[in-house]
Design an enzyme around this catalytic site. Structure first.
Site, PDB file in Angstrom:
ATOM      1  N   LYS A 113       0.882  -1.179  -0.357  1.00 27.63           N
ATOM      2  CA  LYS A 113       0.246   0.208  -0.048  1.00 27.63           C
ATOM      3  C   LYS A 113       0.967   1.287   0.335  1.00 27.63           C
ATOM      4  CE  LYS A 113      -4.418   1.027   2.202  1.00 27.63           C
ATOM      5  NZ  LYS A 113      -5.296   0.877   3.671  1.00 27.63           N
ATOM      6  N   VAL A 114       0.414   2.015  -1.515  1.00 26.71           N
ATOM      7  CA  VAL A 114       1.643   3.371  -0.903  1.00 26.71           C
ATOM      8  C   VAL A 114       0.421   4.957  -1.196  1.00 26.71           C
ATOM      9  CG1 VAL A 114       3.015   4.879  -2.963  1.00 26.71           C
ATOM     10  CG2 VAL A 114       2.821   1.953  -2.283  1.00 26.71           C
TER      11      VAL A 114
END
Ligand code: E4P
Length: 217
Positions: free
Chosen positions: A87-88
């Site tokens: 998750k960015v």
């Protein structure tokens, strides 16, 4: 429509998994902290525990906000388990990192998305999932569902394969409306999943069926 549970609570993840409707899990640093999971080793161990419970994708968020840091962290997270999706955050360095991960076979979920333009960039960078936070938009008097519709339209116009993961779900109508619009995934606390079960006519109907069965026996 895929159902993800938005929590780091292992009991709730098990409960949703046992229902037989769970397709994955999303977490974030705040959800980890809520469960008292702190320190890198404990956090990484916790991701492994979550992966052992569910069959589907498990989003694990990077803490770094610079490109190099995100790449290193993302590699470490994705090597933990094949179910991990990195998750960015939706920032410039995050988009660059998403492109890197996409080119190197590491799956991503671009998070903290609040506008159609951000979702377009995430898709262009090759994100597997984009997470528009609809509840947080509603909280500031902005139509969260309208954002899901706009992203759906843009992605369909160009055939982007990035999945729309409707996040920050607050209640059952968010789930129903996102399904109508065509979100690919919703991620929600367990409560909203269980609330979908509820209807007073179901309870009254069942009570009457059981009463009538007893009359004849
Ligand atoms: C999604 O990935 C996020 O963890 C989450 O949906 C945020 O929800 P909140 O706005 O209820 O914190």
């Amino acid at each position: 429509m895929k159902f993800f549970i938005d929590t780091a609570n292992l009991d709730q993840i098990k409960e949703a998994q046992d229902l037989g409707i769970l397709d994955g899990v999303t977490t974030n640093p705040s959800l980890m902290a809520k469960e008292g999971i702190t320190g890198k080793k404990n956090i990484l161990d916790h991701y492994k525990k979550i992966c052992d419970i569910v069959d589907g994708d498990v989003s694990a968020e990077v803490i770094a906000t610079d490109y190099k840091g995100m790449i290193n962290e993302g590699k470490e997270l994705s090597s933990l388990h094949k179910q991990i999706v990195v998750k960015v955050p939706m920032i410039k360095e995050g988009i660059k990192a998403t492109r890197y991960f996409s080119d190197n076979g590491i799956r991503t979920n671009v998070t903290l998305v609040f506008s159609p333009g951000q979702a377009l960039l995430a898709a262009k960078a090759g994100a597997n999932y984009v997470s528009p936070f609809i509840g947080r938009l509603d909280d500031v008097s902005t139509d969260g569902l309208a954002l899901i519709s706009e992203i759906r339209e843009i992605y369909d116009n160009y055939g982007f394969s990035t999945e729309i993961l409707a996040a920050s779900i607050r209640h059952t109508m968010h789930i129903v409306d996102c399904s109508k619009i065509g979100a690919d995934v919703i991620t929600t606390p367990l409560k909203s999943i269980l609330d979908l079960l509820k209807h007073p006519l179901t309870d009254i109907g069942l009570e009457n069926f059981l009463k009538d069965y007893k009359k004849g026996n």
